[in-house]
Design an enzyme around this catalytic site. Structure first.
Site, short mmCIF file in Angstrom:
data_model
loop_
_atom_site.label_atom_id
_atom_site.label_comp_id
_atom_site.label_asym_id
_atom_site.label_seq_id
_atom_site.Cartn_x
_atom_site.Cartn_y
_atom_site.Cartn_z
N HIS A 131 -21.52 -4.43 -0.11
CA HIS A 131 -22.08 -4.08 -1.42
C HIS A 131 -21.38 -4.95 -2.45
CE1 HIS A 131 -22.55 -1.54 -5.04
NE2 HIS A 131 -23.59 -0.99 -4.43
N ASP A 208 -14.42 0.27 2.65
CA ASP A 208 -15.35 0.83 1.67
C ASP A 208 -16.10 1.95 2.40
OD1 ASP A 208 -17.60 1.50 0.24
OD2 ASP A 208 -18.13 -0.55 -0.31
N GLN A 211 -20.59 4.90 2.07
CA GLN A 211 -21.74 5.40 2.84
C GLN A 211 -21.31 6.14 4.11
OE1 GLN A 211 -24.65 5.50 1.67
NE2 GLN A 211 -24.61 3.96 0.04
N LYS A 234 -21.94 10.57 -3.55
CA LYS A 234 -22.68 10.35 -2.30
C LYS A 234 -22.30 11.40 -1.25
CE LYS A 234 -22.73 5.33 -3.04
NZ LYS A 234 -24.03 5.08 -3.63
N CYS A 372 -27.94 -3.91 -4.14
CA CYS A 372 -26.62 -4.45 -4.53
C CYS A 372 -25.95 -5.13 -3.34
CB CYS A 372 -25.71 -3.36 -5.11
SG CYS A 372 -26.38 -2.58 -6.56
N1 C6P Z 1 -24.49 2.11 -3.28
C1 C6P Z 1 -26.88 2.36 -3.04
O1 C6P Z 1 -28.00 2.71 -3.43
P1 C6P Z 1 -20.27 3.59 -6.76
O2 C6P Z 1 -21.36 3.06 -7.61
O3 C6P Z 1 -18.91 3.12 -7.20
O4 C6P Z 1 -20.34 5.08 -6.57
O5 C6P Z 1 -20.53 3.01 -5.28
C2 C6P Z 1 -20.63 1.64 -5.08
C3 C6P Z 1 -20.90 1.35 -3.64
C4 C6P Z 1 -19.92 0.72 -2.90
N2 C6P Z 1 -20.06 0.48 -1.59
C5 C6P Z 1 -21.19 0.84 -0.93
C6 C6P Z 1 -21.28 0.56 0.53
C7 C6P Z 1 -22.22 1.46 -1.62
O6 C6P Z 1 -23.33 1.81 -0.98
C8 C6P Z 1 -22.10 1.70 -3.01
C9 C6P Z 1 -23.22 2.30 -3.82
C10 C6P Z 1 -25.68 2.69 -3.88
O7 C6P Z 1 -26.72 1.77 -1.97
C11 C6P Z 1 -25.89 2.31 -5.30
S1 C6P Z 1 -26.02 0.57 -5.53
#
Ligand code: C6P
Length: 418
Positions: A131, A208, A211, A234, A372
């Site tokens: 991401h 990370d 997910q 999430k 992203c």
């Molecule tokens: N992915 C998706 O629709 P934040 O925004 O900080 O809570 O998470 C960022 C982020 C970082 N790593 C991974 C693997 C992610 O999937 C995400 C967020 C969402 O896939 C929003 S772009």
């Protein structure tokens, strides 16, 4: 639909949708089919109530006041940290730093650990399936330090090319940052193995977990990682709260990254000294209600059971993969051997954004675009995908609605049924 029916639901899961008030609200006069859980999950009443109850009964600032309410709020905030500690199987509560989410947690490591320690010639390794949150902070810190960013490639199925890893990991690698589960493909990476390989060359490993945490139990000590980042939203929790797990010795050796109240021991114009971890990394008034809500989300998820959730979501994924894969003109993107509940796909002749719009009219919420993860889309030579992502409250009827809506979109594009 030809795909086999999935096994009867675990009783706790069969009732789960009723725990989420928003799922009872019609969208466009239809039953809401919410399949955008990788973007954010819906919130159970228990989480909504926990936050509201905090504001109704315990609201005050923490670590500052001598009065009863401030002490009560501080106790709740500290208890939330311990809740996260046990959830992640961290050795001590000080290893949990509250952040706004995954993005902020990764930036914290980039600025507080990497920036003061790396220089020209040093390397940071990421993977092609990251991401942007696990790419851009490293690009920024490489610009600031002169270090170099390297990338592990991904194969046609969306799996890391592990043979390439040995050549990429070397004595100059200082940190290997990789995702536990790909948000765009659903690929589950072999975290313990990747950590082991990073450590073998003396590099640290950051995971990370954005997910991953809502879909399988995570034990940071068993994984052996040095840092693990995730977002509460999430995980059926509130937005604006997440956490960074960091091994105590590493956090303790790190200087602050943001200055302000609550992160200091003493302040003089000649110079200041820092609070112990984790306060050192939590400058300013934190998201207290969010931390309380996150603890409630963890209580909720554990009451359902991560084991049962994982089994259920795998069954949904297998069923959806078969059902959607059987629709002519549908191409699945990301067919790794180990996947979590994310299904990315393309429909011949229909741009993912158009597909997302048509599905929305049918009451089916998915995400369309690059998710992203632009470098990953470039790897596959596509601008984006349509993505359905599952949560504990989804069921077979949601998948039937998804497949029916995709067929409807195909009819519309062929000019039928206008
Ligand atoms: N992915 C998706 O629709 P934040 O925004 O900080 O809570 O998470 C960022 C982020 C970082 N790593 C991974 C693997 C992610 O999937 C995400 C967020 C969402 O896939 C929003 S772009």
């Amino acid at each position: 639909m030809n795909a086999p029916a999935i096994a009867p639901l675990d009783p706790a899961l069969a009732r789960a949708a009723a725990d989420f008030p928003i799922l009872a609200r019609p969208v466009r006069k239809r039953r809401l089919v919410y399949l955008d859980n990788a973007a954010t999950t819906q919130k159970p009443a228990a989480v909504i109530e926990a936050e509201a109850t905090f504001y109704r009964e315990s609201n005050a600032n923490i670590h500052r006041g001598v009065h009863w309410l401030s002490q009560r709020a501080t106790e709740l905030y500290d208890a939330a940290r311990e809740r996260v500690q046990h959830f992640m199987h961290a050795a001590r509560p000080e290893e949990i730093v509250f952040t706004r989410g995954t993005t902020e947690a990764i930036n914290l490591v980039a600025q507080a650990w990497v920036r003061p320690r790396l220089g020209p010639g040093d390397e940071i390794l990421v993977t092609c399936m990251e991401h942007h949150s696990n790419i851009v902070p490293w690009q920024l810190v490489c610009e600031q330090t002169g270090a170099t960013l390297k990338v592990v490639p991904v194969d046609e199925r969306g799996q890391l090319e592990l043979e390439a890893l040995d050549a990429l990991l070397g004595p100059r690698t200082r940190l290997f940052a990789f995702t536990h589960v790909s948000n765009a493909l659903g690929t589950v990476n072999p975290v313990a193995e990747l950590v082991r390989r990073a450590h073998a060359v003396g590099a640290l490993a950051l995971v990370d977990g954005a997910q991953a945490v809502a879909h399988q139990a995570v034990d940071v000590q068993a994984l052996g990682c040095d840092f693990y980042a995730f977002s509460g939203h999430k995980l059926y929790g509130p937005t604006g709260i997440g956490a960074l797990y960091g091994r105590f010795e590493l956090l303790d050796a790190m200087g602050p990254w943001q200055g302000g109240g609550d992160m200091i021991r003493t302040v003089r114009f000649e110079g200041s000294t820092w609070a112990d971890v984790p306060q050192r990394f939590e400058a300013g008034t934190p998201n207290i209600a969010g931390a309380v809500g996150l603890a409630a989300a963890i209580d909720y998820i554990e009451s359902v059971g991560l084991e049962a959730i994982a089994v259920h979501e795998h069954a949904l994924l297998a069923h959806a993969t078969e059902a959607l894969g059987a629709v002519s003109g549908v191409r699945l993107i990301g067919t790794a051997a180990h996947k979590a509940g994310i299904l990315s796909f393309l429909v011949e002749g229909i741009h993912p954004h158009d597909l997302g719009t048509i599905l929305d009219v049918e009451g089916v919420a998915i995400r369309a675009g690059h998710h992203c993860a632009m470098p990953l889309m470039n790897r596959f030579g596509i601008p984006g995908t349509a993505r359905a992502s599952f949560a504990l409250y989804n069921d077979e009827a949601d998948i039937a609605a998804l497949v029916a809506a995709v067929r409807k979109a195909q009819q519309l594009f062929r000019g039928e049924g206008r």
